[in-house]
Design an enzyme around this catalytic site. Structure first.
Site, mmCIF file in Angstrom:
data_model
loop_
_atom_site.group_PDB
_atom_site.id
_atom_site.type_symbol
_atom_site.label_atom_id
_atom_site.label_comp_id
_atom_site.label_asym_id
_atom_site.label_seq_id
_atom_site.Cartn_x
_atom_site.Cartn_y
_atom_site.Cartn_z
ATOM 1 N N HIS A 59 0.842 -1.192 0.000
ATOM 2 C CA HIS A 59 0.000 0.000 0.000
ATOM 3 C C HIS A 59 0.876 1.240 0.000
ATOM 4 O O HIS A 59 2.087 1.162 0.188
ATOM 5 C CB HIS A 59 -0.991 -0.003 1.172
ATOM 6 C CG HIS A 59 -0.420 0.309 2.512
ATOM 7 N ND1 HIS A 59 0.329 -0.594 3.242
ATOM 8 C CD2 HIS A 59 -0.493 1.425 3.275
ATOM 9 C CE1 HIS A 59 0.675 -0.049 4.401
ATOM 10 N NE2 HIS A 59 0.200 1.181 4.437
ATOM 11 N N TYR A 147 11.767 4.296 0.137
ATOM 12 C CA TYR A 147 10.617 4.631 -0.712
ATOM 13 C C TYR A 147 9.718 5.653 -0.042
ATOM 14 O O TYR A 147 8.519 5.434 0.139
ATOM 15 C CB TYR A 147 9.837 3.360 -1.058
ATOM 16 C CG TYR A 147 10.723 2.207 -1.438
ATOM 17 C CD1 TYR A 147 11.535 2.279 -2.571
ATOM 18 C CD2 TYR A 147 10.783 1.067 -0.664
ATOM 19 C CE1 TYR A 147 12.381 1.228 -2.912
ATOM 20 C CE2 TYR A 147 11.614 0.008 -1.006
ATOM 21 C CZ TYR A 147 12.413 0.100 -2.120
ATOM 22 O OH TYR A 147 13.235 -0.940 -2.453
#
Length: 173
Positions: A59, A147
């Site tokens: 997600h 990230y």
């Protein structure tokens, strides 16, 4: 079928949570270069500002500010999801319904969006996004998660490199 009501305010800032259909997948980090290229291409055609973003294996959360006069975040998500899925090999299992609709089985159909109300709401969601890799046990130090826009926030002087979101940790439990 439910009638979801979305707050559409031109030029506003929104918080999003977008999930993969398979919540045990690591597809988003495994295909991070494709995801980044897809977001860049979408931004080029349908501009928006990325205030914050974190990608986890299954997600992602982000804060976007849309251009003045524009409230169409749904189009942007549609383009990102479609373009990302289109460039992946067809390996996921698909139900008969997905096949009949010509859809891939990669993304959850819906996503969560929240209209940012004020500066405190913005800061809470900004911090929540950056704390997420630690919250989910992916890292002990936020600087170790590659990230995330956390690194940009550190460069911009918003966070110290060792920021941990300790206030969030106790509030979100």
């Amino acid at each position: 079928m439910p009638n979801y009501r979305r707050a559409r305010v031109p030029g506003a800032t929104y918080f999003f949570t977008v999930n993969l259909r398979d919540r045990s997948s690591d597809l988003l980090v495994r295909e991070i270069d494709l995801l980044r290229a897809t977001v860049r291409a979408t931004k080029a055609r349908h501009p928006f500002h990325i205030d914050a973003w974190v990608v986890l294996p299954e997600h992602m959360h982000c804060l976007w500010t849309l251009p003045a006069g524009d409230a169409d975040f749904a189009l942007r998500w549609q383009v990102i999801k479609f373009a990302f899925a289109k460039r992946l090999p067809l390996t996921e299992t698909r139900t008969a319904t997905l096949k009949a609709r010509g859809e891939r089985g990669i993304w959850q159909r819906r996503y969560w969006e929240h209209l940012i109300r004020d500066d405190a709401d913005y800061q809470h969601h900004f911090d929540y996004i950056h704390f997420n890799p630690k919250k989910h046990g992916h890292v002990d130090q936020l600087r170790d998660w590659p990230y995330s826009s956390f690194h940009r926030a550190v460069r911009d002087g918003i966070y110290l490199i060792d920021w941990c979101g300790c206030l969030l940790e106790s509030r979100d439990e």
